[in-house]
Motif scaffolding. Structure first.
Motif, PDB file in Angstrom:
ATOM      1  N   SER A   1      17.140 -23.813  41.210  1.00 59.44           N
ATOM      2  CA  SER A   1      16.062 -22.871  41.541  1.00 59.44           C
ATOM      3  C   SER A   1      16.546 -21.672  42.345  1.00 59.44           C
ATOM      4  N   VAL A   2      17.678 -21.794  43.063  1.00 58.45           N
ATOM      5  CA  VAL A   2      18.170 -20.674  43.873  1.00 58.45           C
ATOM      6  C   VAL A   2      19.423 -20.027  43.278  1.00 58.45           C
ATOM      7  N   ALA A   3      19.961 -20.576  42.196  1.00 59.34           N
ATOM      8  CA  ALA A   3      21.147 -19.992  41.556  1.00 59.34           C
ATOM      9  C   ALA A   3      20.804 -18.630  40.970  1.00 59.34           C
ATOM     10  N   LYS A   4      21.794 -17.734  40.947  1.00 55.97           N
ATOM     11  CA  LYS A   4      21.595 -16.427  40.320  1.00 55.97           C
ATOM     12  C   LYS A   4      21.543 -16.580  38.807  1.00 55.97           C
ATOM     13  N   ASN A   5      20.742 -15.708  38.174  1.00 50.27           N
ATOM     14  CA  ASN A   5      20.666 -15.694  36.714  1.00 50.27           C
ATOM     15  C   ASN A   5      21.921 -15.072  36.126  1.00 50.27           C
ATOM     16  N   GLY A   6      22.331 -15.576  34.964  1.00 45.45           N
ATOM     17  CA  GLY A   6      23.406 -14.909  34.244  1.00 45.45           C
ATOM     18  C   GLY A   6      24.467 -15.843  33.707  1.00 45.45           C
ATOM     19  N   THR A   7      25.059 -15.443  32.587  1.00 42.11           N
ATOM     20  CA  THR A   7      26.168 -16.175  31.989  1.00 42.11           C
ATOM     21  C   THR A   7      27.188 -15.182  31.458  1.00 42.11           C
ATOM     22  N   ILE A   8      28.463 -15.551  31.517  1.00 40.31           N
ATOM     23  CA  ILE A   8      29.449 -14.752  30.809  1.00 40.31           C
ATOM     24  C   ILE A   8      29.285 -15.045  29.313  1.00 40.31           C
ATOM     25  N   GLY A   9      29.716 -14.097  28.474  1.00 46.15           N
ATOM     26  CA  GLY A   9      29.472 -14.309  27.050  1.00 46.15           C
ATOM     27  C   GLY A   9      30.457 -13.653  26.104  1.00 46.15           C
ATOM     28  N   LEU A  10      31.360 -12.830  26.612  1.00 44.16           N
ATOM     29  CA  LEU A  10      32.280 -12.132  25.715  1.00 44.16           C
ATOM     30  C   LEU A  10      33.175 -13.104  24.942  1.00 44.16           C
ATOM     31  N   GLU A  11      33.794 -14.041  25.656  1.00 43.94           N
ATOM     32  CA  GLU A  11      34.776 -14.936  25.043  1.00 43.94           C
ATOM     33  C   GLU A  11      34.165 -15.830  23.967  1.00 43.94           C
ATOM     34  N   SER A  12      32.914 -16.210  24.140  1.00 42.15           N
ATOM     35  CA  SER A  12      32.249 -17.135  23.215  1.00 42.15           C
ATOM     36  C   SER A  12      31.404 -16.414  22.174  1.00 42.15           C
ATOM     37  N   ALA A  13      31.322 -15.088  22.247  1.00 44.45           N
ATOM     38  CA  ALA A  13      30.352 -14.327  21.449  1.00 44.45           C
ATOM     39  C   ALA A  13      30.470 -14.602  19.951  1.00 44.45           C
ATOM     40  N   PHE A  14      31.654 -14.381  19.398  1.00 51.33           N
ATOM     41  CA  PHE A  14      31.766 -14.514  17.945  1.00 51.33           C
ATOM     42  C   PHE A  14      31.594 -15.958  17.491  1.00 51.33           C
ATOM     43  N   GLY A  15      32.223 -16.892  18.179  1.00 42.69           N
ATOM     44  CA  GLY A  15      32.133 -18.298  17.784  1.00 42.69           C
ATOM     45  C   GLY A  15      30.715 -18.833  17.828  1.00 42.69           C
ATOM     46  N   ALA A  16      29.933 -18.388  18.808  1.00 41.35           N
ATOM     47  CA  ALA A  16      28.537 -18.827  18.909  1.00 41.35           C
ATOM     48  C   ALA A  16      27.693 -18.195  17.804  1.00 41.35           C
ATOM     49  N   LEU A  17      27.849 -16.889  17.611  1.00 37.51           N
ATOM     50  CA  LEU A  17      27.083 -16.188  16.576  1.00 37.51           C
ATOM     51  C   LEU A  17      27.387 -16.710  15.187  1.00 37.51           C
ATOM     52  N   ASN A  18      28.666 -16.935  14.937  1.00 37.23           N
ATOM     53  CA  ASN A  18      29.127 -17.350  13.621  1.00 37.23           C
ATOM     54  C   ASN A  18      28.624 -18.745  13.246  1.00 37.23           C
ATOM     55  N   SER A  19      28.104 -19.467  14.232  1.00 39.86           N
ATOM     56  CA  SER A  19      27.560 -20.801  13.952  1.00 39.86           C
ATOM     57  C   SER A  19      26.107 -20.742  13.488  1.00 39.86           C
ATOM     58  N   VAL A  20      25.451 -19.571  13.619  1.00 37.27           N
ATOM     59  CA  VAL A  20      24.032 -19.472  13.237  1.00 37.27           C
ATOM     60  C   VAL A  20      23.706 -18.308  12.303  1.00 37.27           C
ATOM     61  N   LEU A  21      24.668 -17.378  12.096  1.00 33.00           N
ATOM     62  CA  LEU A  21      24.384 -16.180  11.298  1.00 33.00           C
ATOM     63  C   LEU A  21      25.488 -15.923  10.282  1.00 33.00           C
ATOM     64  N   ASP A  22      25.144 -15.190   9.212  1.00 29.28           N
ATOM     65  CA  ASP A  22      26.132 -14.791   8.223  1.00 29.28           C
ATOM     66  C   ASP A  22      26.935 -13.596   8.729  1.00 29.28           C
ATOM     67  N   LEU A  23      28.130 -13.428   8.179  1.00 28.52           N
ATOM     68  CA  LEU A  23      29.049 -12.378   8.639  1.00 28.52           C
ATOM     69  C   LEU A  23      28.469 -10.977   8.499  1.00 28.52           C
ATOM     70  N   GLU A  24      27.786 -10.717   7.401  1.00 29.59           N
ATOM     71  CA  GLU A  24      27.244  -9.366   7.159  1.00 29.59           C
ATOM     72  C   GLU A  24      26.269  -8.970   8.278  1.00 29.59           C
ATOM     73  N   THR A  25      25.378  -9.890   8.648  1.00 32.69           N
ATOM     74  CA  THR A  25      24.401  -9.592   9.704  1.00 32.69           C
ATOM     75  C   THR A  25      25.097  -9.441  11.055  1.00 32.69           C
ATOM     76  N   ILE A  26      26.083 -10.302  11.318  1.00 30.17           N
ATOM     77  CA  ILE A  26      26.823 -10.223  12.581  1.00 30.17           C
ATOM     78  C   ILE A  26      27.475  -8.849  12.747  1.00 30.17           C
ATOM     79  N   ILE A  27      28.189  -8.407  11.724  1.00 26.06           N
ATOM     80  CA  ILE A  27      28.905  -7.130  11.811  1.00 26.06           C
ATOM     81  C   ILE A  27      27.919  -5.967  11.910  1.00 26.06           C
ATOM     82  N   LYS A  28      26.839  -6.038  11.170  1.00 24.80           N
ATOM     83  CA  LYS A  28      25.837  -4.976  11.220  1.00 24.80           C
ATOM     84  C   LYS A  28      25.259  -4.827  12.631  1.00 24.80           C
TER      85      LYS A  28
END
Length: 419
Positions: free
Chosen positions: A320-347
């Protein structure tokens, strides 16, 4: 420098080589030859990687680095290296530093610190002085110094008239205004999505209404004023519909979604892990499905990591008192690629953000600047602490199964790899 990419599958709808596997010869930062087989020479820097795919450089429109003021979270130097190794050739950096980026000197500081890197840094200036939401900041001066948009990161514009004036004023220089979608009175002291999970866990809830009410207000104001409005990191099904309806009306509105809001839901909260505490909060499966659909039908324009490093002192505490936020650059492509097609990702990582933020887009073609992201869309792995390159380690995707990895970038005549 002469670099030869061997057997690279090109993903670029604007290129005549789209979806073809070719060799690419880059001389002094310019693509000079694309062919089935280009002979190796001893003076060439050869890049041969497993299942190498290449697209126009990715652009993350919501990144926080900390410097100046919060260097213990992240520095500009390390942050840009992390971005490059994560496949991003450009990042828009939020103004949530100390002091905040609310004047041209602060903008120039960021740009000067970012000189000489493979990844381009584009500053976002605050919309209001000191990000307090009271008086408008020096928008035109900041734009002249290199700011590409204006918004108070993760802070709503509570004063209706202030947003109205900002939208009117920014039209004089084609400025892009951000409005973070959160009605603070409705959200109250909430720390998680209001729903079954927050009730079970005894966490104060943030209703979807808090986001949707603010978006409805913003769109009414935009319809009245004209101008360009960007709504960052939307998270609910109704928000998608509101923006879809506004676009049908012809309003100049764009929006983004954070990767974690596409992939994860508030089911993650059961361990009270502070890395899952983000703004906007993780929502429901129904919301994630609507967000993914909104990306595919063009309602949502941009995908962002919403990379926000937070030091351990502000994360390894009670939820309840922790600051909001997550790092995301390193995991960005691997996470996206698990739920979206390449064409939409690149667009949504490259084409759309460059168009909306008025950044020159290149194509993978002869005599074009080499602004390239490298990746392998195949292969599953568990994202671990060893995959984190940032100074702060607050990743929401720790111990999650991801698909595919970014290899790195070529940009500004520099090759940066994460191997």
């Amino acid at each position: 420098m002469i670099t030869l990419l061997k057997s690279a599958t090109i993903i670029d709808a604007s290129s005549p080589f789209h979806q073809q596997t070719k060799d690419i010869l880059i001389v002094d930062g310019i693509i000079k030859k694309i062919d089935d087989n280009i002979s190796k020479k001893k003076e060439y820097n050869i890049l041969e990687l497993d299942n190498l795919h290449v697209s126009c450089g990715w652009f993350d429109t919501s990144v926080s680095f900390g410097e100046p003021g919060y260097e213990e979270r992240e520095t500009i130097q390390n942050g840009l290296q992390v971005a490059a190794k994560s496949g991003f050739t450009s990042v828009a950096v939020n103004p949530n530093t100390n002091p905040v980026v609310d004047n041209k000197s602060a903008v120039e500081f960021l740009r000067n610190k970012a000189n000489g890197f493979a990844t381009n840094l584009f500053p976002i200036g605050t919309l209001t002085q000191q990000s307090k939401g009271e008086e408008m900041a020096e928008l035109f001066d900041m734009q002249q110094s290199g700011a590409i948009a204006f918004g108070d990161y993760n802070k709503p514009v509570e004063n209706d008239n202030l947003l109205k004036i900002a939208l009117l004023y920014a039209q004089n220089f084609n400025g892009l205004v951000f409005s973070f979608a959160k009605n603070k009175k409705i959200a109250g002291e909430g720390v998680a999505n209001e729903g079954i999970n927050s009730t079970k866990l005894g966490l104060k809830g943030i209703p979807a209404l808090a986001e949707e009410l603010q978006i409805a207000r913003d769109l009414f104001l935009l319809e009245y004023t004209g101008g360009k409005l960007h709504i960052p990191t939307i998270s609910t099904e109704k928000s998608v519909q509101l923006i879809k309806d506004a676009k049908k009306k012809g309003l100049n509105v764009s929006c983004s979604v954070a990767i974690h809001n596409l992939v994860l839901t508030d089911d993650e909260l059961h361990d009270f892990e502070a890395n899952t505490k983000v703004t906007p909060p993780l929502r429901t499966q129904k919301d994630t499905k609507a967000l993914l659909k909104g990306l595919k039908d063009g309602t949502i324009d941009i995908i962002t990591s919403d990379h926000n490093p937070i030091d351990i002192e502000h994360k390894k505490v009670e939820f309840s008192v922790a600051k909001n936020g997550t790092i995301g650059l390193e995991s960005a492509f691997g996470a996206l690629n698990s739920v979206l097609d390449l064409e939409t990702i690149i667009k949504c990582l490259s084409d759309n953000p460059k168009k909306i933020f008025d950044i020159k887009k290149t194509s993978i073609n002869i005599d074009q600047k080499a602004d390239l992201s490298f990746f392998n869309p195949e292969g599953n792995y568990i994202f671990s602490a060893n995959d984190i390159l940032s100074i702060s380690k607050n990743s929401i995707f720790l111990n999650k199964k991801l698909k595919g990895k970014a290899y790195g970038v070529f940009n500004n005549n520099q090759l940066v790899l994460n191997l």
